[in-house]
Structure formats: structure tokens, C-alpha cells
Write a protein that holds these residues in place. Structure first.
Motif, PDB file in Angstrom:
ATOM      1  N   ILE A 299      30.668 -14.941  50.244  1.00 21.17           N
ATOM      2  CA  ILE A 299      30.025 -16.217  50.593  1.00 21.17           C
ATOM      3  C   ILE A 299      30.381 -17.283  49.554  1.00 21.17           C
TER       4      ILE A 299
ATOM      5  N   SER B 223      16.941 -18.694  58.284  1.00 28.01           N
ATOM      6  CA  SER B 223      17.030 -19.731  59.320  1.00 28.01           C
ATOM      7  C   SER B 223      15.861 -20.711  59.270  1.00 28.01           C
TER       8      SER B 223
ATOM      9  N   CYS C  59      39.693 -18.202  47.801  1.00 27.37           N
ATOM     10  CA  CYS C  59      38.673 -17.594  48.653  1.00 27.37           C
ATOM     11  C   CYS C  59      38.791 -16.078  48.585  1.00 27.37           C
TER      12      CYS C  59
ATOM     13  N   LYS D 271      23.350 -25.592  56.761  1.00 27.95           N
ATOM     14  CA  LYS D 271      24.407 -25.202  55.830  1.00 27.95           C
ATOM     15  C   LYS D 271      24.904 -23.784  56.128  1.00 27.95           C
ATOM     16  N   SER D 272      26.204 -23.595  55.930  1.00 26.50           N
ATOM     17  CA  SER D 272      26.816 -22.276  56.088  1.00 26.50           C
ATOM     18  C   SER D 272      26.444 -21.405  54.897  1.00 26.50           C
ATOM     19  N   THR D 273      26.847 -20.135  54.948  1.00 31.87           N
ATOM     20  CA  THR D 273      26.488 -19.229  53.860  1.00 31.87           C
ATOM     21  C   THR D 273      27.095 -19.654  52.527  1.00 31.87           C
ATOM     22  N   TRP D 274      28.359 -20.138  52.531  1.00 34.80           N
ATOM     23  CA  TRP D 274      28.953 -20.553  51.257  1.00 34.80           C
ATOM     24  C   TRP D 274      28.306 -21.828  50.742  1.00 34.80           C
ATOM     25  N   GLU D 275      27.904 -22.733  51.653  1.00 31.71           N
ATOM     26  CA  GLU D 275      27.225 -23.954  51.222  1.00 31.71           C
ATOM     27  C   GLU D 275      25.847 -23.640  50.625  1.00 31.71           C
ATOM     28  N   ARG D 276      25.165 -22.682  51.219  1.00 32.13           N
ATOM     29  CA  ARG D 276      23.862 -22.270  50.699  1.00 32.13           C
ATOM     30  C   ARG D 276      24.010 -21.666  49.308  1.00 32.13           C
TER      31      ARG D 276
ATOM     32  N   TYR E 243      21.338 -16.130  50.333  1.00 35.67           N
ATOM     33  CA  TYR E 243      21.390 -16.443  51.759  1.00 35.67           C
ATOM     34  C   TYR E 243      20.334 -17.482  52.145  1.00 35.67           C
TER      35      TYR E 243
ATOM     36  N   ASN F 159      34.340 -24.598  47.491  1.00 29.80           N
ATOM     37  CA  ASN F 159      33.166 -24.996  46.714  1.00 29.80           C
ATOM     38  C   ASN F 159      33.559 -26.016  45.661  1.00 29.80           C
TER      39      ASN F 159
END
Length: 456
Positions: free
Chosen positions: A438, A391, A455, A408-413, A323, A443
Motif C-alpha cells: 500500500i 469505509s 512501487c 482515498k485509496s489504500t496508498w493515499e490513506r 487501512y 507518494n
């Protein structure tokens, strides 16, 4: 000026000075190398006649006598704002307790939230104007003294006189007792070894630093590696605004990289709240007008950090989860250090014009059994403390690369952090990210995409 008679009148033995402590008192020690080792030993000898005495310290240099098993059993309750190596060992034995806080709020706690009955602080010898300088540990000494019922200073001739700044000394008129110590040498830190991983991480970071940047470095091999690379680089006109001043700054200064001429606040000055390092560093600080000692609510103030342009904050971490949360102070239930100023500078640097915050860690470590484990984890183990919430985290760096998590969103992170994890753990991290919802087919990281269907 006529302060010598006041000095003689207030000069007592350590045994007589600690007689000021009563059952039920709160006793505050000076921070770091301002910890009163002579007075601490004298206080511990009163264990038979005292009870319920609470002691607060900050990174005591070694193991405090009042935190020993012999001095425990309800006689002394020892607490620390930030663990030193000795305090960590005491905590492992149940003889030391942690006080959670963010560093810049330290003075406000003493002025608003807590009481001090007796303050004991190690200081430099009195000057001709009646002042005892706090030397290499300003931190929040003044706030403690202003809050205390009794003030005891322990004079050590080896303590350098560190110029302010502000709040860098206490006047003899504010002191109740003076104790002359055995002038034990101040704690020095050996030059932290720099590994190949440290060098790889440092190289990635130094590439992001621009001329005129204002630098904050944490402690350890990786920050040392950054300092060494900067000293050999083409960078120029760097500034310093930090909580801790270490030998890496001295190396950069001697190489001509630090001038402080581009700073917007305290132009021409290296600003710091405390110093830890070599004897050479302490000698450099002694009566040096280039350096300015300030309390931590000044050095770590969000406003004072961000008012300088291009602030670069570089700090270590123990673990980062998918996260983007950062743990820098505990490993599960075992407490290691403290929050310190990591939150202050990570937040402040990002809000500086052109500023950047970097959290650095090797991709792997070994557990007690010697098993290699990933330091980028799906989630933290129970008991692990979050130092930076997701954050706040900006850039994360391992020897495999650097990623920015801002925006960045959770999947990007998850994708970004997995890309800089050790290759041996990436497949497992992808599987966990899928389970955590996530990770998805959007991706595009080639090294891990083969693990993904649709997904989740």
C-alpha cells in the motif's frame, strides 16, 4: 391523585424484592447511574440458593456484587453492553462478559431478540402522577421494562428528574415492587485532565467547527479540551444532539455558545440519552426544560443525527491502522469499553449536510513496560476489535495534524496517516506499508519519501 396507597402496597425490602429472581432467569439492570446498587447487593447474597442466573448491565458504576468472584462459579453469569472501569477489572478476572452491539440497536434487541425475566432499575422518587423518572440514564430502560416479567424500581432521592423527550419514566402501574434505597450519592466523574496533546488536537478540531453546528462529544480529556476551547471561542448558536451529556456541554452553555436555535430537529433543546459528570451537571438537568432525555434509538438514529445540519462528531480511539480502521474498545484480547455510539455518530455526522466526523488520538502511548509505542499501526494486534471499518472513518486527528480518509485509496490513506504519526515511527510505518503493498513511488510526503524506491 391516588397513587400513595399503590406505593405502600408495592413497597418491600430489597431482600423480599430479589426473591422474584429464580434459577435460570435473565436479570437486567438499569444503565449507568440507573444501576440498582442496593438490589445488586441483595441479589448477590442469594448466591447459595441460586444458579445459572444471567445478569445484563451497561457500565455499572463500580464493580457489581454479582460479578464478584464469591458470587461466580456458575451462580451468576455477568454480562455488560459497555464496560465501565469496574466491569473491565471484572473481565480481567474472567467474571464479566461483553455483549457486542451498536448503541442505537439496544432497544430493538429487547423488543425482538432477547428475554428479560426481571428488570431492576434505579429511579427518581415518584411524582404526583405516579411516574418514576429514569433520571440521567434513559438509554433503553423502557424497552427492558416492556420486555420484563417482573419490574423492580429502586428509589434514590438524589436522582434528578430529567424531562423528556420520550420514554423517560415508568408508571407505578407497570411496577411490581418498589425498594427505597439508602440514597447513596450518584457516581460523579472528576474533570478529566487536559494534556498539551489534547489541547493541540482540540485546536485543530475547533478550527473546523462553524456557527450553528450541532455537537456530539465523547468522554475524556480531549473532548473536554474541545468544550473549553469552544467556550472561549467566537462560535455561536451551537446545538446539541448527543448520546452522552457531559460537563463540557454545561461549560459551553454557560458561556452562551449553545442556543439550539439552528437545529432542524428538537429546536431549542439539548438532546441526550444519558449523562455522566459532576454534581453541578446533575443539578443543571433536574427539571430543566432546556434539556430533553430520549432513548438511544432516538438520539443515535441515523435519520435523527443527519437531519440536523453541520453535525460535528468528536470521539477518541485507542489505535488506527494504515487501512484507516479504528479500534476504540480493545487492546489486543483485553476488552476496554465497547462500541457505544461511535459508529452511529461517525456515520450519521458524515451524512449530515455540512457534517464532519473526527476520530482523535495521541500519536503515541506507553505499554506496561513503559516503552513508547505508536498508536498508528500497520495492522492491529491479534484480538483487537475494529470499531469503525475503514469505509466509515472520516477525519483522523493527532497532535501532528488532521487527515481526511474519505475517497482515498489504500496508498493515499497510508501516506496520510503516516504524515500524522509521531516522527520517530514514520520510517518504520513506511517500511511496513511497502511490505503490505500500500505504498508506492507516487507518494509525495517529503518526510517519508526518502524511504521509498519504486512501487513494491
Amino acid at each position: 391523585m391516588g397513587f400513595s396507597s399503590d406505593y405502600r402496597n408495592k413497597l418491600v425490602s430489597a431482600t423480599d424484592a430479589v426473591a422474584a429472581v429464580k434459577p435460570g432467569d435473565w436479570v437486567d439492570y438499569g444503565a449507568f447511574c440507573c444501576a440498582p446498587e442496593t438490589l445488586d447487593a441483595a441479589l448477590a447474597k442469594r448466591q447459595i440458593e441460586l444458579w445459572d442466573v444471567k445478569v445484563r448491565a451497561l457500565a455499572f458504576p463500580g464493580i457489581a456484587a454479582v460479578s464478584s468472584e464469591e458470587a461466580g462459579n456458575g451462580r451468576f453469569i455477568y454480562n455488560s453492553w459497555h464496560f465501565s472501569g469496574g466491569e473491565r477489572k471484572s473481565h480481567d478476572k474472567g467474571n464479566c462478559h461483553f455483549i457486542p452491539f451498536v448503541y442505537h440497536e439496544g432497544p430493538s434487541h429487547y423488543r425482538n431478540n432477547i428475554r428479560t425475566d426481571v428488570c431492576m432499575v434505579r429511579v427518581a422518587p415518584m411524582d404526583t402522577f405516579g411516574n418514576f423518572n429514569f433520571g440521567i440514564a434513559n438509554s433503553f430502560q423502557r424497552a427492558i421494562i416492556e420486555n420484563a416479567r417482573k419490574v423492580i424500581v429502586e428509589v434514590n432521592e438524589n436522582m434528578p428528574r430529567c424531562l423528556g423527550g420520550a420514554e423517560e419514566s415508568v408508571h407505578i402501574s407497570e411496577v411490581d415492587f418498589i425498594v427505597e434505597s439508602d440514597n447513596k450519592a450518584l457516581l460523579t466523574l472528576p474533570d478529566a485532565p487536559v494534556t498539551e496533546v489534547d489541547k493541540a488536537i482540540a485546536t485543530l478540531i475547533v478550527e473546523q467547527i462553524k456557527d450553528g453546528a450541532c455537537i456530539q462529544l465523547g468522554i475524556g480529556g480531549m473532548p473536554n479540551a474541545v468544550g473549553k476551547l469552544i467556550a472561549r471561542s467566537d462560535l455561536k448558536n451551537l446545538g446539541v444532539h448527543t448520546e452522552m451529556l457531559a460537563d463540557s456541554y454545561l461549560e459551553m452553555y454557560e458561556a452562551g455558545k449553545i442556543t439550539n436555535n439552528r437545529k432542524c430537529l428538537d429546536k431549542g433543546k439539548m438532546v441526550y440519552a444519558f449523562a455522566l459528570g459532576s454534581q453541578k451537571l446533575y443539578e443543571f438537568l433536574d427539571n430543566n426544560p432546556v434539556c430533553a432525555s430520549y432513548p438511544v434509538d432516538y438520539t443515535n438514529s441515523l435519520h435523527n443525527i443527519l437531519v440536523n445540519d453541520r453535525v460535528v462528531s468528536i470521539n477518541n480511539a485507542l489505535e488506527v491502522d494504515l487501512y484507516g480502521q479504528v479500534s476504540s474498545e480493545s487492546s489486543g484480547y483485553r476488552h476496554i469499553t465497547g462500541t457505544g455510539g461511535q459508529f452511529d455518530f461517525a456515520y450519521g455526522a458524515y451524512h449530515s449536510q455540512g457534517g464532519k466526523s473526527f476520530i482523535c488520538l495521541s500519536s503515541t502511548t506507553k505499554d506496561k513496560e513503559g516503552k513508547v509505542i505508536s498508536r498508528i499501526k500497520p495492522v492491529f494486534n491479534p484480538g483487537t476489535i475494529v470499531t469503525l471499518p475503514r469505509s466509515i472513518t472520516h477525519n483522523v486527528v493527532t497532535e501532528y495534524g488532521m487527515v481526511s480518509l474519505k475517497g482515498k485509496s489504500t496508498w493515499e490513506r497510508a501516506e496520510a496517516l503516516i504524515s500524522i504519526a509521531h516522527p520517530d515511527f514514520r520510517d518504520e510505518l513506511v517500511q511496513e506499508a511497502e511490505r503490505m503493498k500500500i505504498w508506492c513511488a507516487a507518494n509525495r510526503n517529503d518526510e517519508v519519501l526518502h524511504m521509498v524506491g519504486a512501487c513494491a
